[in-house]
Write an enzyme that holds these catalytic residues in place. Structure first.
Site, mmCIF file in Angstrom:
data_model
loop_
_atom_site.group_PDB
_atom_site.id
_atom_site.type_symbol
_atom_site.label_atom_id
_atom_site.label_comp_id
_atom_site.label_asym_id
_atom_site.label_seq_id
_atom_site.Cartn_x
_atom_site.Cartn_y
_atom_site.Cartn_z
ATOM 1 N N HIS A 159 0.797 -1.237 0.000
ATOM 2 C CA HIS A 159 0.000 0.000 0.000
ATOM 3 C C HIS A 159 0.830 1.288 0.000
ATOM 4 O O HIS A 159 0.757 2.104 -0.923
ATOM 5 C CB HIS A 159 -0.899 0.035 1.254
ATOM 6 C CG HIS A 159 -1.691 -1.204 1.495
ATOM 7 N ND1 HIS A 159 -2.821 -1.511 0.779
ATOM 8 C CD2 HIS A 159 -1.521 -2.224 2.378
ATOM 9 C CE1 HIS A 159 -3.324 -2.664 1.214
ATOM 10 N NE2 HIS A 159 -2.551 -3.113 2.178
HETATM 11 C C1 BDR Z 1 -3.043 0.552 5.436
HETATM 12 O O1 BDR Z 1 -3.199 0.040 6.759
HETATM 13 C C2 BDR Z 1 -1.965 -0.329 7.294
HETATM 14 O O2 BDR Z 1 -2.046 -1.587 7.885
HETATM 15 C C3 BDR Z 1 -0.961 -0.264 6.184
HETATM 16 O O3 BDR Z 1 0.279 0.174 6.670
HETATM 17 C C4 BDR Z 1 -1.556 0.733 5.214
HETATM 18 O O4 BDR Z 1 -1.196 2.056 5.543
HETATM 19 C C5 BDR Z 1 -3.706 -0.381 4.468
HETATM 20 O O5 BDR Z 1 -5.067 -0.478 4.758
#
Ligand code: BDR
Ligand code: CA
Length: 314
Positions: free
Chosen positions: A243
């Site tokens: 992400h």
């Molecule tokens: C987001 O949530 C976190 O667990 C990850 O780092 C990312 O920023 C994804 O949903």
């Protein structure tokens, strides 16, 4: 090279946050003014430490790291150890950091930076719950018109949610802060699950990190080995969605992505759909555009950028 992007990273590391920080540290176009830690994937005591561990891994111990909010603005903290492990950075064993934590409170650092630098020059790259930015906006609303752009990983529309059926983690943890940020009037780019779920850490891609002849590459491969196991089982894909580095990549190379300007509203009332991002993709309301919503990515080019850049680190 003269840096052309002057940024603050606001983050809750997190393995994918770690890769985003590394990409920024490895990019000569970027001046990383400071890193602000927030409670999210794990509590603040760990996220601020993890941010410093990453800077030291990259050989950049002079980076300024600040601690911010210990919990969301109104709601109790929800964490994600089920994804990131107990430390938030499970995978490789990284030494405890030696570099100091800055004394200033992160929201105050954000305010001071935005008020003292020329207006329209500082970009906020947000990789976690938006609490620090929300608190800064409440304390000093004049910062809104001075922000060059907020680029935030968060939300989801066509892809649904990852912490509830409709909510993405970063927005779900602090929906009130997200609403404040989305409505503050600063230019905003959203990097939602709809795009990050196309950026998969396939075996082939992870092996490229493992084979690097520096310290960072193999450590990154170990971070990803741990990180992807949850999503691989959940989604049945070759690798998990990477992400947060998409935020930095979008800033550096927006041409690798597609999206459009839309209105995005955040659900803050219903417990059932708390934190849902309501995206007016088809313009069925007259609500004004408040976000550039990213939905497509050239994922091969994205991983090429990441691999090339990380190879230059310690
Ligand atoms: C987001 O949530 C976190 O667990 C990850 O780092 C990312 O920023 C994804 O949903
Ligand atoms: Ca994150």
């Amino acid at each position: 090279m003269q840096p052309k992007h002057h940024i603050i990273i606001d983050t809750d590391p997190g393995q994918d946050d770690a890769l985003a920080i590394l990409l920024a540290l490895a990019s000569p176009e970027i001046e990383l003014i400071g890193i602000c830690a927030v409670a999210g994937n794990v509590p603040l005591s760990l996220t601020q430490m993890n941010a410093r561990k990453i800077c030291e891994l990259a050989g950049k111990p002079d980076t300024k790291v600040f601690a911010g909010a210990i919990r969301p603005m109104l709601r109790p903290l929800v964490t994600a150890e089920h994804v990131h492990g107990k430390t938030g950075l499970d995978g490789p064993v990284l030494p405890d950091p030696v570099m100091p934590l800055q004394a200033q409170y992160a929201p105050d650092f954000i305010i001071e930076t935005l008020m003292s630098r020329p207006a329209g020059t500082v970009t906020l790259c947000c990789l976690g719950p938006l609490t620090n930015i929300g608190l800064a906006l409440v304390k000093e609303p004049r910062i809104a018109s001075r922000i060059k752009r907020i680029i935030a990983m968060g939300g989801g529309w066509s892809e649904g949610g990852n912490i509830t059926p409709v909510a993405e983690f970063n927005i779900y943890v602090d929906p009130q802060a997200a609403r404040l940020v989305f409505d503050c009037g600063a230019p905003l780019t959203l990097i939602p699950l709809d795009v990050t779920h196309q950026a998969l850490t396939t075996r082939k891609r992870v092996e490229k990190f493992r084979k690097m002849e520096n310290r960072t590459g193999p450590a990154v491969a170990e971070l990803l080995d741990f990180f992807e196991r949850f999503d691989v089982e959940k989604y049945g894909t070759d690798g998990g969605p990477l992400h947060d580095p998409c935020v930095i990549a979008w800033m550096l190379h927006p041409e690798l992505f597609t999206g459009k300007d839309v209105n995005v509203a955040v659900e803050c009332e219903s417990e059932l759909t708390m934190g849902q991002t309501v995206v007016d993709w088809w313009r069925v309301t007259s609500r004004p555009h408040n976000a550039h919503y990213v939905r497509g990515i050239d994922h091969d080019a994205f991983f090429k950028l990441l691999t090339e850049r990380l190879a230059t680190l310690a």
